[in-house]
Scaffold this motif. Structure first.
Motif, PDB file in Angstrom:
ATOM      1  N   UNK A 131      -3.636  38.177 -14.661  1.00 17.07           N
ATOM      2  CA  UNK A 131      -4.694  36.618 -14.945  1.00 17.07           C
ATOM      3  C   UNK A 131      -4.349  36.405 -12.833  1.00 17.07           C
ATOM      4  N   UNK A 132      -5.475  35.263 -12.847  1.00 11.38           N
ATOM      5  CA  UNK A 132      -5.896  35.233 -11.197  1.00 11.38           C
ATOM      6  C   UNK A 132      -4.231  34.089 -11.224  1.00 11.38           C
ATOM      7  N   UNK A 133      -4.142  34.409 -10.124  1.00 10.13           N
ATOM      8  CA  UNK A 133      -2.525  33.011  -9.044  1.00 10.13           C
ATOM      9  C   UNK A 133      -3.153  32.554  -8.770  1.00 10.13           C
ATOM     10  N   UNK A 134      -4.467  33.175  -7.594  1.00 10.49           N
ATOM     11  CA  UNK A 134      -4.895  32.707  -6.109  1.00 10.49           C
ATOM     12  C   UNK A 134      -6.645  33.139  -5.969  1.00 10.49           C
ATOM     13  N   UNK A 135      -7.329  32.110  -5.985  1.00 13.83           N
ATOM     14  CA  UNK A 135      -8.742  32.152  -6.176  1.00 13.83           C
ATOM     15  C   UNK A 135      -8.995  32.377  -4.774  1.00 13.83           C
ATOM     16  N   UNK A 136     -10.299  33.609  -4.645  1.00  7.70           N
ATOM     17  CA  UNK A 136     -10.477  34.290  -3.056  1.00  7.70           C
ATOM     18  C   UNK A 136     -11.108  32.425  -2.515  1.00  7.70           C
ATOM     19  N   UNK A 137     -11.606  32.217  -0.964  1.00  9.61           N
ATOM     20  CA  UNK A 137     -12.072  31.615  -0.440  1.00  9.61           C
ATOM     21  C   UNK A 137     -13.610  31.199  -0.952  1.00  9.61           C
ATOM     22  N   UNK A 138     -14.117  29.736  -1.232  1.00 14.96           N
ATOM     23  CA  UNK A 138     -14.890  29.645  -1.692  1.00 14.96           C
ATOM     24  C   UNK A 138     -15.704  29.427  -3.722  1.00 14.96           C
ATOM     25  N   UNK A 139     -14.321  30.371  -4.212  1.00 12.98           N
ATOM     26  CA  UNK A 139     -14.740  29.878  -5.036  1.00 12.98           C
ATOM     27  C   UNK A 139     -13.396  28.838  -6.348  1.00 12.98           C
ATOM     28  N   UNK A 140     -14.574  28.510  -7.227  1.00 14.51           N
ATOM     29  CA  UNK A 140     -13.867  27.170  -7.708  1.00 14.51           C
ATOM     30  C   UNK A 140     -13.876  27.476  -9.660  1.00 14.51           C
ATOM     31  N   UNK A 141     -12.885  27.066  -9.694  1.00 14.69           N
ATOM     32  CA  UNK A 141     -12.471  27.893 -11.784  1.00 14.69           C
ATOM     33  C   UNK A 141     -13.713  26.761 -12.144  1.00 14.69           C
ATOM     34  N   UNK A 142     -14.572  27.755 -13.086  1.00 17.18           N
ATOM     35  CA  UNK A 142     -15.564  26.818 -14.252  1.00 17.18           C
ATOM     36  C   UNK A 142     -14.752  27.057 -15.436  1.00 17.18           C
ATOM     37  N   UNK A 143     -13.978  27.634 -16.124  1.00 16.23           N
ATOM     38  CA  UNK A 143     -13.243  27.359 -17.888  1.00 16.23           C
ATOM     39  C   UNK A 143     -12.130  27.545 -17.662  1.00 16.23           C
ATOM     40  N   UNK A 144     -11.496  27.459 -18.679  1.00 13.61           N
ATOM     41  CA  UNK A 144      -9.567  28.281 -18.986  1.00 13.61           C
ATOM     42  C   UNK A 144      -9.489  27.565 -20.483  1.00 13.61           C
ATOM     43  N   UNK A 145      -8.541  28.669 -20.639  1.00 18.42           N
ATOM     44  CA  UNK A 145      -8.022  28.876 -22.420  1.00 18.42           C
ATOM     45  C   UNK A 145      -6.381  28.186 -22.259  1.00 18.42           C
ATOM     46  N   UNK A 146      -6.559  28.154 -23.537  1.00 17.19           N
ATOM     47  CA  UNK A 146      -4.918  27.311 -23.120  1.00 17.19           C
ATOM     48  C   UNK A 146      -3.986  28.700 -22.512  1.00 17.19           C
ATOM     49  N   UNK A 147      -4.296  29.374 -22.932  1.00 19.66           N
ATOM     50  CA  UNK A 147      -3.721  30.485 -22.007  1.00 19.66           C
ATOM     51  C   UNK A 147      -4.085  30.886 -20.498  1.00 19.66           C
ATOM     52  N   UNK A 148      -4.911  30.533 -20.287  1.00 17.91           N
ATOM     53  CA  UNK A 148      -5.528  31.831 -19.134  1.00 17.91           C
ATOM     54  C   UNK A 148      -6.465  30.153 -18.271  1.00 17.91           C
ATOM     55  N   UNK A 149      -4.844  29.689 -17.481  1.00 22.23           N
ATOM     56  CA  UNK A 149      -6.275  28.861 -16.440  1.00 22.23           C
ATOM     57  C   UNK A 149      -7.539  29.056 -15.443  1.00 22.23           C
ATOM     58  N   UNK A 150      -7.437  30.813 -15.151  1.00 23.79           N
ATOM     59  CA  UNK A 150      -8.456  30.968 -14.516  1.00 23.79           C
ATOM     60  C   UNK A 150      -9.118  32.056 -15.917  1.00 23.79           C
ATOM     61  N   UNK A 151     -10.411  31.326 -16.876  1.00 19.44           N
ATOM     62  CA  UNK A 151     -10.753  32.664 -17.905  1.00 19.44           C
ATOM     63  C   UNK A 151     -12.431  32.686 -16.847  1.00 19.44           C
ATOM     64  N   UNK A 152     -12.803  31.283 -16.282  1.00 17.91           N
ATOM     65  CA  UNK A 152     -14.212  31.768 -15.298  1.00 17.91           C
ATOM     66  C   UNK A 152     -13.781  31.039 -14.062  1.00 17.91           C
ATOM     67  N   UNK A 153     -14.489  31.960 -12.919  1.00 16.27           N
ATOM     68  CA  UNK A 153     -15.064  31.382 -11.768  1.00 16.27           C
ATOM     69  C   UNK A 153     -15.683  32.344 -10.956  1.00 16.27           C
ATOM     70  N   UNK A 154     -16.518  30.652 -10.217  1.00 19.45           N
ATOM     71  CA  UNK A 154     -17.555  31.654  -9.646  1.00 19.45           C
ATOM     72  C   UNK A 154     -17.653  30.757  -7.671  1.00 19.45           C
ATOM     73  N   UNK A 155     -18.823  31.491  -6.829  1.00 24.53           N
ATOM     74  CA  UNK A 155     -18.928  31.124  -5.928  1.00 24.53           C
ATOM     75  C   UNK A 155     -20.240  31.313  -5.462  1.00 24.53           C
ATOM     76  N   UNK A 156     -20.922  29.863  -5.957  1.00 28.63           N
ATOM     77  CA  UNK A 156     -22.532  29.363  -6.185  1.00 28.63           C
ATOM     78  C   UNK A 156     -23.225  30.060  -5.110  1.00 28.63           C
ATOM     79  N   UNK A 157     -23.155  29.405  -4.050  1.00 31.94           N
ATOM     80  CA  UNK A 157     -23.097  29.909  -2.953  1.00 31.94           C
ATOM     81  C   UNK A 157     -23.725  31.216  -2.780  1.00 31.94           C
ATOM     82  N   UNK A 158     -22.608  32.661  -2.573  1.00 36.16           N
ATOM     83  CA  UNK A 158     -23.407  33.473  -2.355  1.00 36.16           C
ATOM     84  C   UNK A 158     -23.783  34.435  -3.889  1.00 36.16           C
TER      85      UNK A 158
END
Length: 509
Positions: free
Chosen positions: A130-157
Motif C-alpha cells: 500500500x501507499x505510505x507517502x504520496x508523490x508531490x502534487x497528488x491528493x487521496x481521492x478514495x479509501x477503504x477501511x483497510x486501505x487509506x489510499x485506495x485512489x489518488x490523483x494529480x488532476x493538473x497533470x
C-alpha cells in the motif's frame, strides 16, 4: 488509441476489453517497450496494469519513467499505481493487512475519474502493498477501511491511480470509471467498430500480399473461417486453404465442414485425411502437454507436405487472436504467467520460410464473431462454440485410442443435441464432455457393469479469461445423463463439473 502496459496482471486483457467495449481502440505492450516507440504512437492516454510483483523488489518490472513526461493522461491500476508512486517520489510499503476480494470504497474527493460515481460503492481488491507517502502534487481521492489510499490523483497533470481493479465485474462502477478516463480525461472518440476494421484489414492484406499466393490451415472454427473470408475478400482465389482431418474431431464434423466450406463459403480448399498418423503418434501418451506438442508436430509435417504442392505461395495465414499473442509473448519472457502453450503461435513459419499474415492478431473472440457477422457468415459458424486445436485428444484424460474416441464422440453428440434443443447453445461459452481415466461399478439389466465415467463441462463467459460453471436446469441435466448412459455403450456414470475459472481452466487439459 490507448496504450496498456502489461505489468503481469492476469486481468490485463480485461482492461483492453473494457476499453474496446467503449468504442476505443487499444493495444497491450510489455514494459520493455522503448520510449521512442511510444513517442511514435498516436496516443490519447496510457494505462498501467496491475501485476504480481512488489515495486520495491529487485528486478520488479518497470517501463521508462519518461512516459510521465509525454503530456499524456496516465491511469495506474494496482501495481501500475505503485510504479507511478515510486517513480514520482512517493513511497510504497508492505501493507499491515493484505486485501483480497470485495471492499467498500469511500470517495473522499471527487475528481474526473469519479464523475457520476456514488460516494460509496463495491470494488475488488488484490494487493499486499500500500501507499505510505504520496508523490508531490497528488491528493487521496478514495479509501477503504483497510486501505487509506485506495485512489489518488494529480488532476493538473492528468495522472490517476487506483489500488483496486476497475476492469473486473466485481467492481460495480469500474466500467464507468474507465469510461470517464477515456472520454472525460483523455478526450477519446468512439470510432472503433468491426465495419471499420474489416475495411482497413482488407486494404492491409492487399497491400502486404500483392499478387502472391497465401495458404491457410482451415480448422472450421470461427477464427480460421473469418481469417479465410477476410483474405478471400482481399485476394480471391490466390488463397488456398488446407483442411487437415486429424481424426480427433467431433462426430461427422469433417463431412459437415466440407459441405459448409465448399457450397456456402466457396473457398478454395484441399482436404487431407491424416487421422491414422495422429493416432499412431499419440499411442501410449497421457501427459497433456506432450499430446499438444505431438499433435502440433504432426500437423506441421502434414500441412507442410501439402503446402509444398502449392506453387508460388509466399505467405502463411493464421487465425491468431490477441489473447494468444499476449499469452505466448509471456512464454518468451513477458511478465504474465504462462498457463499452457498455444498451438497456433510460433514454429511453423520458420520451418516453411513463409511470411505471416495474421489479420485477427489484435482482436478478441467476441470481436471476431462481430467481424464474421459483418462479413456475412451464417450464425451457425459465427456462434460456433470454441473447439481446441488438439481436438478431442485433450478431452480424453489419459491415452487416446480409437475406441475411447468413439465413446467420447457419441457422448459429445448427445450432449450438444440436448443443449441445442433446450436453447442453451448460444447462452453458453462452451459445453463439452470429458472422458475420464476411471471406471465405476453400475447396474444395467440386473447385471453388474464396470464402465467409463464421463464429466460434463458447461461454462458461461464473455471472453474465456474468466468463466463460471453453468447452472443448467436439473431436468436438462437429467435428460443428458439418462441419454448418455442408455445410448452410449461403455458409459455407466455421468458427473457435472462445477468449477469456475479461476482457479480451474475451462478445458481439463
Amino acid at each position: 488509441m490507448i496504450l496498456i502496459i502489461d505489468f503481469g496482471s492476469q486481468f490485463n486483457q480485461l482492461i483492453a476489453r473494457r476499453v474496446r467495449e467503449c468504442g476505443v481502440y487499444c493495444i497491450i505492450e510489455p514494459p520493455t517497450l522503448p520510449i521512442e516507440r511510444i513517442r511514435e504512437m498516436d496516443l490519447q492516454g496510457i494505462i498501467l496494469s496491475g501485476g504480481p510483483a512488489s515495486i520495491y523488489e529487485k528486478n520488479s518490472p518497470r517501463i521508462d519513467q519518461r512516459i510521465f513526461d509525454l503530456g499524456l493522461p496516465v491511469l495506474g491500476i494496482c501495481y501500475g499505481m505503485h510504479f507511478m508512486v515510486d517513480t514520482l517520489g512517493g513511497t510504497v510499503k508492505r501493507a499491515q493487512k493484505r486485501e483480497y476480494g470485495f471492499a467498500a470504497l469511500n470517495i473522499c474527493k471527487s475528481d474526473a475519474l469519479f464523475s457520476s460515481i456514488p460516494d460509496h460503492s463495491q470494488v475488488w481488491m488484490s494487493h499486499g502493498d500500500s501507499i505510505s507517502q504520496l508523490p508531490t502534487g497528488f491528493d487521496v481521492t478514495a479509501k477503504t477501511d483497510n486501505t487509506p489510499v485506495a485512489a489518488m490523483a494529480n488532476e493538473t497533470q492528468k495522472f490517476f491511480a487506483l489500488q483496486f481493479h476497475p476492469e473486473v465485474a466485481h467492481t460495480k462502477k469500474g466500467k464507468q470509471m474507465l469510461h470517464n478516463f477515456l472520454f472525460d480525461v483523455c478526450g477519446c472518440r468512439r470510432n472503433w467498430s468491426m465495419k471499420a476494421f474489416a475495411r482497413s484489414a482488407v486494404a492491409e492484406i492487399k497491400e502486404k500480399v500483392g499478387n502472391d499466393k497465401v495458404i491457410l490451415g482451415l480448422s472450421g472454427g470461427v477464427d480460421s473461417t473469418v481469417t479465410a473470408m477476410l483474405i478471400q475478400k482481399a485476394i480471391g482465389n490466390h488463397l488456398t486453404c488446407i483442411f487437415v482431418d486429424n481424426g480427433l474431431l467431433r462426430k461427422d464434423e469433417a463431412n459437415k465442414l466440407k459441405v459448409v466450406f465448399k457450397e456456402h463459403l466457396r473457398l478454395n480448399i484441399r482436404y487431407v485425411n491424416a487421422g491414422k498418423k495422429f493416432l499412431d503418434g499419440l499411442a501410449k501418451v497421457a501427459d497433456p502437454e506432450k499430446k499438444r506438442k505431438i499433435i502440433g508436430r504432426i500437423f506441421m509435417e502434414v500441412f507442410e507436405a501439402e503446402a509444398r504442392k502449392i506453387e508460388g505461395a509466399n505467405f502463411l495465414a493464421q487465425g491468431t487472436l490477441y489473447p494468444d499473442v499476449i499469452e505466448s509473448r509471456s512464454a518468451f519472457g513477458g511478465p504474465t504467467a504462462v498457463i499452457k502453450s498455444h498451438h497456433n503461435v510460433g514454429g511453423l513459419p520458420k520451418r516453411m520460410k513463409l511470411k505471416l499474415v495474421e489479420p485477427l492478431q489484435y482482436l478478441f473472440k467476441d470481436e471476431v464473431r462481430k467481424l464474421g457477422a459483418q462479413l456475412g457468415l451464417g450464425s451457425d459458424l459465427v456462434w460456433r462454440q470454441p473447439f481446441p486445436g488438439p481436438g478431442l485428444a485433450i478431452r480424453i484424460i489419459g491415452e487416446v485410442t480409437s475406441k475411447r474416441l468413439q465413446v467420447l464422440r457419441e457422448v459429445d453428440a448427445v450432449l450438444l443435441e440436448e443443449i441445442r434443443e433446450a436453447g442453451f447453445y448460444r447462452k453458453l461459452w462452451q459445453s463439452f464432455a470429458v472422458l475420464l481415466p476411471l471406471k465405476s461399478v453400475g447396474i444395467m439389466g440386473d447385471s453388474r457393469t464396470y464402465e467409463n465415467i464421463v464429466a460434463i463441462r458447461a461454462v458461461t463467459s464473455k471472453d474465456a479469461m474468466t468463466a463460471d460453471w453453468a447452472k443448467l436446469p436439473h431436468s436438462l441435466m437429467g435428460r443428458i445423463s439418462n441419454r448418455i448412459i442408455n445410448e452410449v455403450r461403455g458409459v455407466n456414470r455421468v458427473v457435472y463439473d462445477i468449477s469456475s475459472k479461476p482457479p480451474s481452466t475451462i478445458e481439463w487439459e
